[in-house]
Design a protein around this motif. Structure first.
Motif, mmCIF file in Angstrom:
data_model
loop_
_atom_site.group_PDB
_atom_site.id
_atom_site.type_symbol
_atom_site.label_atom_id
_atom_site.label_comp_id
_atom_site.label_asym_id
_atom_site.label_seq_id
_atom_site.Cartn_x
_atom_site.Cartn_y
_atom_site.Cartn_z
ATOM 1 N N ASP A 185 -5.804 -6.942 -5.973
ATOM 2 C CA ASP A 185 -4.921 -5.866 -5.489
ATOM 3 C C ASP A 185 -5.474 -4.670 -5.249
ATOM 4 O O ASP A 185 -6.384 -4.037 -6.110
ATOM 5 N N PRO A 186 -5.717 -4.067 -3.621
ATOM 6 C CA PRO A 186 -6.294 -2.804 -3.521
ATOM 7 C C PRO A 186 -6.100 -1.739 -4.331
ATOM 8 O O PRO A 186 -7.164 -0.818 -4.843
ATOM 9 N N ASP A 187 -4.754 -1.318 -4.937
ATOM 10 C CA ASP A 187 -4.434 -0.376 -5.446
ATOM 11 C C ASP A 187 -5.037 -0.106 -6.895
ATOM 12 O O ASP A 187 -5.530 0.609 -7.621
ATOM 13 N N LEU A 188 -5.358 -1.488 -7.579
ATOM 14 C CA LEU A 188 -5.705 -1.782 -8.794
ATOM 15 C C LEU A 188 -7.160 -1.566 -8.801
ATOM 16 O O LEU A 188 -7.883 -0.746 -9.662
ATOM 17 N N VAL A 189 -7.797 -2.130 -7.939
ATOM 18 C CA VAL A 189 -9.343 -1.870 -7.581
ATOM 19 C C VAL A 189 -9.528 -0.282 -7.580
ATOM 20 O O VAL A 189 -10.548 0.042 -8.105
ATOM 21 N N TRP A 190 -8.873 0.550 -6.657
ATOM 22 C CA TRP A 190 -9.126 1.795 -6.302
ATOM 23 C C TRP A 190 -9.213 2.407 -7.678
ATOM 24 O O TRP A 190 -9.904 3.353 -7.970
ATOM 25 N N SER A 191 -8.155 2.146 -8.577
ATOM 26 C CA SER A 191 -8.082 2.712 -9.833
ATOM 27 C C SER A 191 -9.155 2.895 -10.727
ATOM 28 O O SER A 191 -9.425 3.684 -11.709
ATOM 29 N N HIS A 192 -9.840 1.900 -10.551
ATOM 30 C CA HIS A 192 -11.002 1.580 -11.466
ATOM 31 C C HIS A 192 -12.297 2.122 -10.829
ATOM 32 O O HIS A 192 -13.379 1.904 -11.231
ATOM 33 N N THR A 193 -12.236 2.936 -9.690
ATOM 34 C CA THR A 193 -13.618 3.183 -9.088
ATOM 35 C C THR A 193 -14.039 4.549 -9.195
ATOM 36 O O THR A 193 -15.287 4.901 -9.205
ATOM 37 N N HIS A 194 -13.099 5.438 -9.415
ATOM 38 C CA HIS A 194 -13.395 6.810 -9.495
ATOM 39 C C HIS A 194 -14.465 7.446 -10.555
ATOM 40 O O HIS A 194 -14.537 7.077 -11.863
ATOM 41 N N PRO A 247 -20.459 1.342 -8.615
ATOM 42 C CA PRO A 247 -19.821 0.069 -8.057
ATOM 43 C C PRO A 247 -19.808 -1.271 -8.570
ATOM 44 O O PRO A 247 -18.840 -1.956 -8.867
ATOM 45 N N ILE A 248 -20.941 -1.222 -9.431
ATOM 46 C CA ILE A 248 -21.102 -2.598 -10.044
ATOM 47 C C ILE A 248 -20.376 -2.614 -11.426
ATOM 48 O O ILE A 248 -19.975 -3.921 -11.648
ATOM 49 N N ASP A 249 -19.879 -1.572 -11.886
ATOM 50 C CA ASP A 249 -19.153 -1.643 -13.181
ATOM 51 C C ASP A 249 -17.628 -1.706 -12.799
ATOM 52 O O ASP A 249 -16.892 -2.389 -13.251
ATOM 53 N N THR A 250 -17.253 -1.246 -11.508
ATOM 54 C CA THR A 250 -16.093 -1.437 -11.015
ATOM 55 C C THR A 250 -15.662 -2.899 -10.643
ATOM 56 O O THR A 250 -14.893 -3.491 -11.122
ATOM 57 N N ILE A 251 -16.831 -3.408 -10.054
ATOM 58 C CA ILE A 251 -16.529 -4.874 -9.824
ATOM 59 C C ILE A 251 -16.735 -5.930 -11.093
ATOM 60 O O ILE A 251 -15.537 -6.559 -11.310
ATOM 61 N N THR A 252 -17.359 -5.501 -12.225
ATOM 62 C CA THR A 252 -17.196 -6.262 -13.112
ATOM 63 C C THR A 252 -15.901 -6.270 -13.892
ATOM 64 O O THR A 252 -15.407 -7.120 -14.539
ATOM 65 N N VAL A 253 -15.399 -4.943 -13.809
ATOM 66 C CA VAL A 253 -14.030 -4.961 -14.553
ATOM 67 C C VAL A 253 -12.955 -5.655 -13.816
ATOM 68 O O VAL A 253 -11.909 -6.224 -14.301
ATOM 69 N N VAL A 254 -12.808 -5.398 -12.700
ATOM 70 C CA VAL A 254 -11.543 -6.048 -11.579
ATOM 71 C C VAL A 254 -11.914 -7.492 -11.373
ATOM 72 O O VAL A 254 -10.849 -8.086 -11.098
#
Length: 382
Positions: free
Chosen positions: A206-215, A219-226
């Motif tokens: 889900d692009p919106d879900l991924v985006w919500s975890h980027t700010h 980047p590697i932390d975002t990927i690990t979470v989503v």
């Protein structure tokens, strides 16, 4: 005696670092409005002999510089009024040294000088704030061939105040300012939204879900979470490839240069979830100076909202965390700085006000930070 030539419309001062072409009218006026307080902080506690003494032949005393800047705003107020109402008026040179001697700059009472500087700067800024878009290009002439626009006059008046602050000497040097990069110095929001949406679609997320975890996150932390089921290192390489395809779609904010002009001689740095080569490339492309300290994602074990990055920057600058001011745009960055014990200004460039409630101050644009940063650097109160 013929006065020296005026700086050009696109002047770049090598000494104080100000580039006229990078100075927007809004940033210029915020700088000008900040000068009276900065001059007051730097002059009011100087011993009388230091205040009035010329440190070298041909170099003015701190008091004389303050008198000059006071008069600059009175003179340029008149110059702009004439230029807005007359067709290319011929302007009288200021004859700075003659004026300083004639008006006995070195014998004037400091309180009166500071009060007049504040009045003149406020009056000049009020006038300049009323200039319309089409009026910025109106011009006047000083010496033959020296045709300068109203926009140049505002930039020149801004430069005079800033340059002579540096001539007087820096203020408090035991305080530092730390900047986030994306959303603060660099307008990366549109490009990053495209990159993360593309990656999410590629991986059926889900692009919106991924985006919500980027700010504010690495980047590697975002990927690990989503996407914990994926190889984070491999996906990070894919995201970096997509980022490279964006090219130069990462401009610095228009007022970034003006804000960083306050940093000359002061301890400052950046704390970013990005990587040093990429960050430096974007800052240099926007003609911003290299940070004296740059803490990137590779230098910390835990990214924001963990305070590790901000604490490391303070350590590298040899400044106490409580003496650091942080400029952030993301809730995770605000949390990291607050946890580190630092004062935080949040800029509403990427998040709404209610998500930045943890910051000590919240402003709309990067240039709105100018008076807050100036006050921080020059004040001695907690």
């Amino acid at each position: 005696m013929t006065p020296p030539p005026l700086p050009e419309e696109d002047h770049h001062c090598e000494s104080c670092g100000l580039r006229y072409g990078d100075l927007t009218p809004s940033a210029a006026l915020r700088l000008i409005r900040s000068y009276p307080t900065q001059y007051r902080h730097r002059l009011q506690h100087l011993p009388a002999d230091v205040l009035r003494r010329r440190p070298a032949a041909g170099v003015w005393s701190p008091l004389e510089y303050a008198c000059h800047v006071r008069d600059v705003y009175a003179v340029y107020d008149t110059r702009i009024r004439r230029t807005l109402t007359e067709h290319e008026p011929v302007l009288e040179p200021m004859h700075n040294d003659e004026r300083a001697e004639r008006d006995a700059y070195d014998r004037q009472p400091l309180p009166a000088v500071l009060s007049a500087l504040e009045r003149n700067a406020d009056r000049f800024a009020a006038l300049a704030s009323e200039v319309s878009e089409r009026q910025w290009s109106r011009s006047a002439v000083r010496l033959p061939g020296e045709r300068r626009t109203v926009l140049w006059m505002v930039r020149q008046a801004t430069h005079e105040g800033l340059h002579h602050l540096h001539d007087i000497g820096v203020g408090a040097t035991d305080r530092a300012v730390l900047f986030d990069v994306d959303g603060v110095l660099v307008d990366s929001y549109p490009a990053y939204r495209r990159i993360w949406s593309r990656w999410a679609t590629h991986r059926n997320l889900d692009p919106d879900l991924v985006w919500s975890h980027t700010h504010g996150r690495r980047p590697i932390d975002t990927i690990t979470v989503v996407a914990p089921q994926l190889d984070a290192d491999a996906e990070y390489r894919l995201v970096r490839d997509m980022m490279a395809q964006e090219g130069d779609a990462f401009p610095v904010y228009p007022d970034a240069a003006a804000v960083l002009s306050l940093m000359k001689g002061q301890p400052w740095g950046v704390v970013t979830s990005g990587r040093t080569p990429t960050v430096l490339q974007r800052l240099r492309a926007g003609r911003l100076p290299d940070p004296p300290v740059l803490v990137d994602s590779s230098q910390v074990r835990r990214g924001k909202p963990d305070p590790e990055g901000y604490l490391r920057a303070a350590q590298l600058l040899d400044v106490a965390a409580s003496d650091c001011l942080v400029i952030e745009d993301a809730p995770t960055g605000v949390e990291a700085a607050r946890t580190a014990g630092m004062t935080v200004i949040a800029v509403r460039t990427t998040h709404p006000d209610d998500e930045l409630a943890g910051a000590h101050h919240r402003v709309d644009t990067f240039s709105d930070t100018i008076p807050l940063i100036a006050d921080w650097l020059n004040s001695t109160h907690p």
